[in-house]
Design a protein around this motif. Structure first.
Motif, PDB file in Angstrom:
ATOM      1  N   THR A 244      17.800 -51.204  17.217  1.00 46.12           N
ATOM      2  CA  THR A 244      18.770 -50.103  17.142  1.00 46.12           C
ATOM      3  C   THR A 244      18.029 -48.757  17.168  1.00 46.12           C
ATOM      4  N   THR A 245      18.472 -47.856  18.049  1.00 39.34           N
ATOM      5  CA  THR A 245      17.825 -46.532  18.080  1.00 39.34           C
ATOM      6  C   THR A 245      18.592 -45.622  17.142  1.00 39.34           C
ATOM      7  N   ILE A 246      17.911 -45.213  16.092  1.00 41.52           N
ATOM      8  CA  ILE A 246      18.540 -44.310  15.128  1.00 41.52           C
ATOM      9  C   ILE A 246      17.447 -43.374  14.631  1.00 41.52           C
ATOM     10  N   GLU A 247      17.671 -42.056  14.780  1.00 40.97           N
ATOM     11  CA  GLU A 247      16.569 -41.120  14.476  1.00 40.97           C
ATOM     12  C   GLU A 247      16.217 -41.139  13.005  1.00 40.97           C
ATOM     13  N   LYS A 248      17.263 -41.063  12.134  1.00 43.98           N
ATOM     14  CA  LYS A 248      16.979 -40.984  10.697  1.00 43.98           C
ATOM     15  C   LYS A 248      17.707 -42.119   9.980  1.00 43.98           C
ATOM     16  N   PRO A 249      17.022 -43.234   9.710  1.00 50.57           N
ATOM     17  CA  PRO A 249      17.728 -44.385   9.168  1.00 50.57           C
ATOM     18  C   PRO A 249      18.080 -44.209   7.683  1.00 50.57           C
TER      19      PRO A 249
ATOM     20  N   HIS B 116      23.287 -40.832   7.626  1.00 47.56           N
ATOM     21  CA  HIS B 116      23.207 -40.850   9.070  1.00 47.56           C
ATOM     22  C   HIS B 116      24.078 -41.953   9.664  1.00 47.56           C
TER      23      HIS B 116
END
Lengths: 666, 666
Positions: free
Chosen positions: B515-520, B524
């Motif tokens: 999963t692409t997530i900048e700030k896990p 967010h």
């Protein structure tokens, strides 16, 4: 000389292991892990033991499912609907049956018809039950509001993919197999059933079916062991009977060692035992040789080719208890079950004081009787020898008395090991005098779902069992010499018993019709030396009657009664039932006896009537409320039973059959 | 239009028969007698039902038998013998082994050696035990007197030829087969097992193994019915699944009518039901069409070609209870058993008040829990819908509430029909929060012979069940918002509960590693619309934690909490376990969720820690003495369990694991 051999072989048992140590030592020395895992069809899975955990591979239901026949709607379209102000919703024209894939999406103002179990169409969030709607042209008229989610079973709401459904070791019954089927599994991983090779030894042992030659008996142990295996998730393989021959036994054992475990039941004599453990010594290793238990001391626990190899004693009850103590836990572990079948142990109180040998772990066979006073079971020790198979067949289980305990006092609270988890305590126990005519009653009881246990101990012992509350029902026919009255004189005013009128039986002399005898009366029979009597057991009503009649004859001819008895050939040979007496006479094992006419007729014997007698039924007051007992009293008054009685000439039915005849006043 | 069809089909059930009348009427209309008799090998006899009475054809033992190793003597030769004055008896030279036919007759002054189980030679009337004798040349020296008959088992003393051993209807277990074997019988007359033809119908039904297409579910009913048949001495023959097609169903039924009985389980929709009974109408006769029971109303009882033909409802639990009420007694009668399996009915008290529809014979599924207070069972009604298979799989049985009863009040004493005689009330029931790490404990418990029942209802409901005494053990991890403390704040001083310290788990966000997530972080995740959440069930500790964290975020951004929740896509989709959440994410059914690290790791998911939590165990005080509970507390402190815990990164073991942490003082 040969005598020595026995004495020697005895010596080997002088210092035997303590029970608990023996068990611990043995299980430590062998591989007790499950035999293996196999994948089987779910159709065969019932009763098997799960070997791996089962994880849900799909959601159940796999989709949002309607739980009602009706219409799939957007809930808000139905809000505030009632009989006066129904809501009209446009029918999409689609009828979604169970199994269909809905084509049309539902949105505000539109609905589709849907069947129970069918997939809820996209957009719909409630099902209006058919009962609350009507169709009119292309419109559906809804008379009640539906809340969001109503009558919808969401995907995974029953089981969610990834959930653990069952763990290893779970026994599979309908509840479990149904869940596994719902997941679409066709095969199930279960523990393999351990296969047990079973051998019987002893020159005296024959296989059922073989013709019985003098000195031989039929093999019982392999039957008990096989069926115990079946009850404990193992597969028995009976390899047959071997004579007392080292090589032959060895050969058979090697064959048996191809399976997962070997059980030999040695013959009864120490000699045979010898051979079996010598074979074990040669093929493997003895871990425990003799255990301080009674019965069962000669049990030998060993291992050969890494497989458990057990020599059980020859006496049936010894074989049964040693199996229960040492083999059952083992095959259960190998089957992936817990070693302890603790659910088999039932809580009860000991009915009579038991004395036990100090230093011996004693196993006392018991007969369980539901005690209506305490509402738990009373355990009655069975005293017959361990050589008797009926001892085993009457026993429900056994009590373990550890080595350090010498006496177990009456009413002690104890745990009993049932011999089988299938054993169900009889709903009704008849203990007392034997009567052929009880059979129809027993069958009628069973048809009503009540199980029975019958022990023929005669009227006197039966009455005692009745006073102790052991018997539910005791048939008695006791003649009082003075009053010439039956049964009533034998009840004491402080007895907590009730006597019910039974029927009238005709007692007499039975003999083969071809017997030549000039004057067929008792006085005559007892004097003909060549005619052998088969007597009844002491305490039986029939025996008491017979002895009373002999007394009379003795007095008459003023002849010492003891001499009279000693002169009757066969006086000391006893049988326990009217049937057994008649059979013995019919088969020529004896020439005459005393029995009821019914039994005589069954064997087509000549019959000389001696007197009519009352056969009545005594019941402990505390048992009167018991459903099975109530049922018996019903049967006693039923036409079906009376018709059965009247099939026999020897029986008369009194007016007051089934009535309470004692105590007289309440 | 089509909608009408449903409404019509409903009408047919408007006036349905009363339960008791229906049963009476049906059994009167069909042949309930046993299917027949067959002779089978005694090796197959275990568990079968005897069809004829068994009479002893030989005496057992067939001859006078020695019960000891020793010497066969004339008792009087040994009178007054003791250590000081032993008696010398001449040895005949014969050694009689078991199975031998003695050659020499014994008379005063002479004796023969004899082995246990051997035939007593003519003339001898006692056996001197080897222990009390010595051999010296051709003499035997006897140190103790023997009484006449000592150590001899007389012919027929165990069973006498002609005795009735067992009656028709007797179920054969080891005890019975052993006696039959002792008589030398190789074959036994038993009742034939009725063969039941089983058919499933419904377009939505698939056979396990088939690939699951949209709208379909796997067949469950045929599995339940088959295994219920097996448990009741019948032989199931599953003929497969038929689609909703009159001709196809008819064809299949004709095939099934070759057996002794036919059971169709109709699909869930009224439509399918229609077809089945139309087939029955054409091939035979409907006796009862619909019964006033709930669930199970649509059951149809008929007869075709003189054979019972029964249509069970489609919902699994409906099928199960109607089978139990109408089919089970029938197949038992046809198998020669009593129709009533009254031993299956167990005495218990109702744990919560039940309301029942007046005029309906209602069947309420229950979960049985051993109540340590009353020492009898408490029955907890299961409320889930009858469409749910887990409802059935969690149920131990059901309570019948007759039509005339509207409410059953709490603590009423009732009888429960167990679904199977194999059902054993779980020794220990875990009801509460789900934890993966309980599995090793469950397995350790089972290894010690304790069965477990696990219900995942979350911490809150679990704690309620614990207060009611329903749960033996409840795992909880409840965070108190104010004190930030776990579990303790949720116990009241008047609770009769004890809390034991469990272990520490790491809760966090789980998502697929790709999963692409900048700030896990949580803030967010909740804002990314395209990421779908899989939530936990209300009342679960995890759900409570999640909602507390959301509250915080809402406050922080002072944003209405409800709107916040509504904005999270998937907030309303609930799963019951950490495993289910992780699985749903791993399988892409959702994109993220809250679960413990252990579950995340099992599915190789990314994990963002939110906080550590105490997962503790709450136990009703009244259960503390229960062996299974004691065992669990042992396990909690055992190294084996700790090692299992430490296999998982997500778990920490506190110093005081297994200690009592509440109440603080005693």
């Amino acid at each position: 000389m040969g005598g020595g051999k026995f004495i020697l072989s005895r010596k080997e048992f002088h210092d035997v292991a303590d029970f608990f140590e023996a068990k611990k030592k043995y299980y430590a020395a062998i591989d007790t892990r499950p035999t293996g895992i196999e994948q089987i069809s779910i159709h065969q899975a019932h009763g098997r033991v799960l070997a791996e955990k089962i994880i849900a591979k799909i959601d159940v239901p796999p989709f949002a499912r309607s739980t009602k026949d009706g219409f799939a709607v957007v809930a808000s379209d139905t809000f505030f609907a009632d009989e006066e102000n129904p809501k009209n919703i446009l029918f999409s024209g689609e009828k979604i049956a169970a199994g269909d894939l809905p084509e049309k999406e539902i949105s505000g103002g539109i609905c589709s018809e849907i069947a129970t179990g069918a997939m809820v169409p996209r957009g719909a969030n409630a099902i209006v039950m058919i009962e609350y709607a009507e169709t009119d042209g292309n419109m559906v008229i809804v008379y009640r509001p539906a809340t969001p989610g109503e009558n919808i079973m969401h995907a995974g709401s029953d089981m969610m993919q990834g959930e653990t459904l069952f763990h290893e070791g779970q026994i599979l019954n309908a509840r479990e197999t149904a869940v596994i089927a719902a997941q679409g599994f066709t095969r199930v991983p279960v523990f393999k059933k351990p296969v047990v090779g079973i051998i019987s030894t002893g020159n005296e042992i024959l296989e059922p079916g073989e013709s019985l030659s003098p000195g031989k008996i039929y093999d019982i142990n392999s039957r008990i062991i096989s069926d115990f295996c079946i009850e404990n998730a193992a597969e028995p393989k009976f390899l047959g009977i071997v004579k007392d021959d080292f090589e032959k036994i060895k050969e058979k054992v090697l064959e048996a060692l191809l399976f997962d475990m070997v059980i030999i039941s040695g013959g009864t004599s120490a000699g045979t035992g010898d051979l079996c453990y010598r074979v074990l010594e040669e093929l493997g290793k003895i871990i425990v040789h003799g255990v301080a238990i009674k019965p069962g001391k000669p049990v030998v626990l060993g291992v050969a080719k890494k497989k458990p190899f057990i020599i059980l004693p020859g006496f049936p009850t010894s074989a049964a208890v040693t199996f229960d103590l040492f083999v059952r836990p083992l095959i259960r572990m190998k089957a992936g079950l817990s070693p302890d079948t603790e659910y088999k142990i039932i809580d009860s109180t000991i009915a009579t004081r038991i004395n036990s040998d100090k230093g011996k772990h004693e196993l006392v066979l018991v007969n369980l009787v539901k005690n209506e006073a305490t509402d738990i079971c009373s355990a009655y020790p069975i005293t017959k020898s361990s050589g008797s198979i009926t001892t085993f067949s009457f026993a429900d289980g056994f009590l373990e008395i550890p080595a350090n305990i010498e006496t177990v006092s009456k009413d002690s609270r104890v745990a009993i090991n049932l011999f089988s988890k299938n054993i169900r305590i009889a709903d009704i126990s008849f203990i007392g005098s034997h009567c052929v005519m009880l059979e129809p009653a027993v069958i009628m009881l069973r048809k009503s779902g009540f199980t029975t246990k019958i022990m023929h101990v005669g009227s006197t012992l039966g009455l005692e069992a009745c006073r102790r509350g052991e018997a539910d029902i005791t048939g008695i026919h006791l003649l009082d010499e003075k009053t010439e009255e039956y049964n009533l004189p034998f009840l004491h005013k402080d007895d907590k018993l009730t006597l019910f009128r039974g029927y009238i039986r005709e007692q007499g002399i039975v003999y083969r019709k071809n017997t030549t005898i000039e004057k067929p009366d008792l006085g005559h029979f007892i004097h003909i030396k060549k005619l052998r009597l088969i007597n009844r057991n002491k305490g039986s009503g029939t025996r008491i009657l017979f002895d009373i009649l002999l007394e009379a004859i003795a007095k008459e001819n003023d002849f010492p009664i003891e001499d009279l008895k000693n002169n009757i050939s066969g006086y000391d040979i006893e049988a326990n039932t009217h049937t057994a007496v008649s059979a013995a006479v019919a088969l020529g094992k004896a020439d005459w006896g005393i029995a009821i006419r019914t039994a005589a007729d069954n064997y087509d014997l000549a019959f000389v009537s001696l007197r009519d007698e009352h056969y009545d039924f005594c019941i402990p007051n505390i048992k009167l409320g018991k459903p099975s007992v109530k049922k018996f009293l019903e049967i006693l008054k039923s036409n079906e039973f009376h018709e059965n009685l009247l099939k026999s000439d020897g029986i008369k039915i009194p007016e007051d059959i089934g009535d309470r005849i004692w105590p007289k006043s309440f």
